[in-house]
Structure formats: C-alpha cells, structure tokens
Motif scaffolding. Structure first.
Motif, PDB file in Angstrom:
ATOM      1  N   LEU A 207     -15.919 -30.378 -22.517  1.00 45.78           N
ATOM      2  CA  LEU A 207     -16.592 -31.209 -23.515  1.00 45.78           C
ATOM      3  C   LEU A 207     -16.655 -30.497 -24.859  1.00 45.78           C
ATOM      4  O   LEU A 207     -16.449 -31.110 -25.918  1.00 45.78           O
ATOM      5  N   PHE A 208     -16.931 -29.209 -24.844  1.00 48.46           N
ATOM      6  CA  PHE A 208     -16.947 -28.434 -26.086  1.00 48.46           C
ATOM      7  C   PHE A 208     -15.576 -28.457 -26.761  1.00 48.46           C
ATOM      8  O   PHE A 208     -15.464 -28.709 -27.966  1.00 48.46           O
ATOM      9  N   ARG A 209     -14.522 -28.238 -25.981  1.00 47.57           N
ATOM     10  CA  ARG A 209     -13.163 -28.235 -26.543  1.00 47.57           C
ATOM     11  C   ARG A 209     -12.784 -29.614 -27.072  1.00 47.57           C
ATOM     12  O   ARG A 209     -12.130 -29.735 -28.115  1.00 47.57           O
ATOM     13  N   LEU A 210     -13.187 -30.662 -26.374  1.00 47.64           N
ATOM     14  CA  LEU A 210     -12.876 -32.019 -26.809  1.00 47.64           C
ATOM     15  C   LEU A 210     -13.585 -32.357 -28.115  1.00 47.64           C
ATOM     16  O   LEU A 210     -13.024 -33.036 -28.983  1.00 47.64           O
ATOM     17  N   ASN A 211     -14.816 -31.879 -28.274  1.00 47.79           N
ATOM     18  CA  ASN A 211     -15.537 -32.138 -29.522  1.00 47.79           C
ATOM     19  C   ASN A 211     -14.864 -31.450 -30.695  1.00 47.79           C
ATOM     20  O   ASN A 211     -14.786 -32.014 -31.799  1.00 47.79           O
ATOM     21  N   ILE A 212     -14.366 -30.242 -30.484  1.00 50.62           N
ATOM     22  CA  ILE A 212     -13.663 -29.528 -31.549  1.00 50.62           C
ATOM     23  C   ILE A 212     -12.425 -30.310 -31.984  1.00 50.62           C
ATOM     24  O   ILE A 212     -12.071 -30.342 -33.162  1.00 50.62           O
ATOM     25  N   LEU A 213     -11.771 -30.997 -31.030  1.00 49.65           N
ATOM     26  CA  LEU A 213     -10.619 -31.821 -31.357  1.00 49.65           C
ATOM     27  C   LEU A 213     -11.018 -33.140 -32.016  1.00 49.65           C
ATOM     28  O   LEU A 213     -10.199 -33.772 -32.681  1.00 49.65           O
ATOM     29  N   GLY A 214     -12.266 -33.554 -31.801  1.00 49.04           N
ATOM     30  CA  GLY A 214     -12.706 -34.852 -32.322  1.00 49.04           C
ATOM     31  C   GLY A 214     -12.388 -35.989 -31.373  1.00 49.04           C
ATOM     32  O   GLY A 214     -12.197 -37.134 -31.797  1.00 49.04           O
ATOM     33  N   ALA A 215     -12.335 -35.700 -30.065  1.00 44.73           N
ATOM     34  CA  ALA A 215     -12.001 -36.712 -29.071  1.00 44.73           C
ATOM     35  C   ALA A 215     -13.209 -37.588 -28.745  1.00 44.73           C
ATOM     36  O   ALA A 215     -14.350 -37.123 -28.776  1.00 44.73           O
ATOM     37  N   VAL A 216     -12.945 -38.844 -28.410  1.00 38.67           N
ATOM     38  CA  VAL A 216     -14.002 -39.766 -28.008  1.00 38.67           C
ATOM     39  C   VAL A 216     -14.202 -39.654 -26.498  1.00 38.67           C
ATOM     40  O   VAL A 216     -13.246 -39.775 -25.722  1.00 38.67           O
ATOM     41  N   VAL A 217     -15.437 -39.434 -26.077  1.00 38.21           N
ATOM     42  CA  VAL A 217     -15.767 -39.280 -24.665  1.00 38.21           C
ATOM     43  C   VAL A 217     -16.759 -40.368 -24.268  1.00 38.21           C
ATOM     44  O   VAL A 217     -17.705 -40.652 -25.005  1.00 38.21           O
ATOM     45  N   ALA A 218     -16.543 -40.975 -23.110  1.00 37.04           N
ATOM     46  CA  ALA A 218     -17.421 -42.055 -22.646  1.00 37.04           C
ATOM     47  C   ALA A 218     -17.876 -41.792 -21.219  1.00 37.04           C
ATOM     48  O   ALA A 218     -17.111 -41.275 -20.391  1.00 37.04           O
ATOM     49  N   ASP A 219     -19.128 -42.135 -20.938  1.00 41.56           N
ATOM     50  CA  ASP A 219     -19.669 -42.058 -19.578  1.00 41.56           C
ATOM     51  C   ASP A 219     -19.270 -43.291 -18.786  1.00 41.56           C
ATOM     52  O   ASP A 219     -19.220 -44.408 -19.323  1.00 41.56           O
TER      53      ASP A 219
END
Length: 348
Positions: A207-219
C-alpha cells in the motif's frame, strides 16, 4: 527472468499456453504448509481465470510436488523457490511470471482456504472497469459477521489499520493485512519488487509503494473464513517490527509526496505545527516544574505563552491531516498513457 533471479529460478510445469485474452486474469497462490487446503482452493477458482500460479516457497511439506501429483487443472503452473522468501517473495515471483505470460490482472489468494475463490470476479471488476489499480479485501464491512473473527485478530487489525492509514496515505481503507488482493499488470510493472517487504509486512508495504506511485486502491467487502488452518504469524514477534516499518514508511511518504515531488501549504503546516506544539509543551512543562519546586503559582502570562503554541500547533497538524486525507489518489494509474507502455516485466 534475469540473472539476479537465477539462484531462485522457479520450476514450471503443466499448462503449456500463456494467457492470451486482452483481459486475461491470473491467480497467484503462495504455498507454504497448505497441502491440506490448496487443492480445494484451486478447485474453487472459476473459469474467469486463465492461469493459476502455485508458488512453493521452499515448503517443508512439498506443496509444489503435491500439486503436481494431485492437481489436474490445466491452468495450473507450479513455481518453486530454492530458498524460502516469505509470502511477499512468493507473490513477487508469481507476479513476474504472470506479467511475462501476458496477464492483465493478477489476483493473490492464500492457499489455506480462508478466501472464497468465487469472490474473484468482485476483485477484478473495478480494475477491468478502469475504476481502480489495486483491490483488497475488507472483512470489516459486514458488522454482523465480525463475530466470526477471533477477538485478538479483531483488535490487532484495528490497530494495524490505523498505523497503515498513516504510513500509506490510504485513509479510506481498512483491514490492511488482508491478503486477498488484485492488481492491474500495468501498475505492477512500476512497483520496485526488490524493495517490497517479503514477509508479513508485505501487504502494508504494498500500500505504501502504491501510494508513492499514485495508484487508486479500493476495498472489496468479504467475509472471513476460519477453519482448522494454522497461522504462521506470531503477533508478539511482529509488533515492534511493524511499528518501526510503519514509522519509516510514513517518513518516506511525507518526504516524497510533500517535499521531493511537490510542495503545498501542507508542506509548511506539518513542520510548523510540530515545532509550535513541541515548543509549547516543553516550555509549559519546564515552567510547571520550576513553579512546583519553588512552591509558587505559575503566572497567567506564562500559562498562555505555553498554551497558545500548543493550540496553534495542533490546529496546523490537523489541517495537514485534512489535506492528506483529501489527497488520496482518485485517478487510476493504469489509464494514464505514461503507464501503458512499459516494455518489460519487473526484474527483466
């Protein structure tokens, strides 16, 4: 795979055809002491999946050989590590193989039977619809079913969720250690596979790495299933490790997002707020101790001089947090032109 991966080069078997459909879905199953459940897990995976990668992470029970011997599903490919790399390492191996084979979406499920394979369409739908880059399960959505979760896990997940919100920046997510996930291949290609935590911190670090990329994450809402599986996770052993890594990731995220790649009013609010709050606290405590020792009352002016910086500092920190909450990525990464033409898989 490239030379650095040669030591742990996986051994493949069965299905000779790679996924070819434009929306090809692959499932990655890290396998470690799950021989009692893994065949049932594979059997529960529906026809929407083109290929299934079972990654034997140097399993002492020989999970890879067990699947080769007993599984007749033509979609299955067995990969084996020469050395144990942890769940994160196993998933990264599966991701690399799936990307090389042309998969568009990669789903990760555990082999212990806790995850319902029939839910895979729910995880891949937001990604295929272009609404998210990464989806993860949330066992806390249905409050009526929380009674099935052991109290210790319930409390632990609540604490870990708060720490993960701070370190990852995904304030709208919960249940961060949930291992039922799916990711778009175009997003996965940009992940630094060699840097992602390979063991129990894997999901939170992702999740940390995805945020650095600016990725959209959904539950994705799901129910937990608890049977006779044996967990290899010992909470007492990972509390300190998780806390230190969350603090590290929080510091990195703030530096990357608010100072290295961008500057905003929030870049000023956080350090100024912390400075004022710290000054007021230290100033107030020192004068309170001095007054207590001398037996005199602290002057009202001194009290105000200590209280005002604390109040202002807290307000500035809260303003920063409000800005951070509003900054959760909303535009899917894989839809951006820059991220649609990565020529090679990670590590290739």
């Amino acid at each position: 795979m490239n030379a650095p991966d040669a030591v742990n080069r996986p051994i493949t078997s069965t299905s000779p055809h790679a996924p070819e459909a434009s929306n090809a879905v692959a499932v990655v199953i890290p396998s470690f002491r799950v021989t009692r459940h893994i065949l049932g897990v594979i059997a529960g995976i529906g026809p929407e999946v083109a290929r299934i990668y079972v990654v034997d992470d140097k399993c002492p029970d020989g999970s890879g050989a067990f699947v080769r011997e007993h599984c007749r599903d033509p979609r299955v490919v067995v990969l084996e590590h020469a050395e144990n790399q942890g769940v994160g390492g196993a998933v990264m191996t599966g991701y690399r193989a799936a990307i090389a084979d042309g998969a568009k979406v990669m789903v990760k499920i555990d082999g212990d039977g806790q995850m319902d394979g029939s839910l895979i369409p729910n995880f891949i739908a937001p990604i295929l619809a272009g609404e998210a880059d990464y989806t993860k399960g949330n066992r806390f959505f249905n409050l009526e079913r929380l009674g099935a979760m052991p109290p210790l896990r319930l409390f632990g997940n609540a604490v870990l969720s708060l720490m993960t919100k701070l370190s990852s920046g995904y304030w709208d997510l919960f249940d961060p250690t949930n291992g039922f996930t799916a990711i778009h291949a175009d997003c996965a290609r940009y992940l630094p596979f060699e840097k992602i935590s390979k063991r129990y911190f894997f999901e939170s670090d992702m999740l940390f790495r995805l945020n650095i990329l600016g990725a959209v994450v959904a539950d994705v809402p799901m129910d937990a299933v608890y049977g006779d599986e044996v967990s290899n996770l010992r909470i007492s052993k990972i509390v300190t490790e998780f806390l230190s890594k969350h603090v590290r990731n929080f510091g990195k995220r703030i530096f990357y997002n608010y100072y290295l790649r961008n500057m905003s009013v929030a870049s000023i609010e956080l350090p100024l707020g912390l400075l004022l709050a710290s000054f007021g606290t230290v100033y107030g405590i020192s004068h309170w101790i001095a007054s207590a020792r001398s037996g005199t009352e602290t002057p009202a002016g001194t009290v105000m001089l200590a209280a005002l910086p604390v109040i202002m500092g807290v307000q500035l920190v809260l303003a920063f947090l409000a800005y951070d909450v509003a900054s959760v990525p909303r535009n899917p990464l894989h839809k951006k032109t820059l991220f649609r033409h990565k020529p090679a898989a990670p590590g290739a």
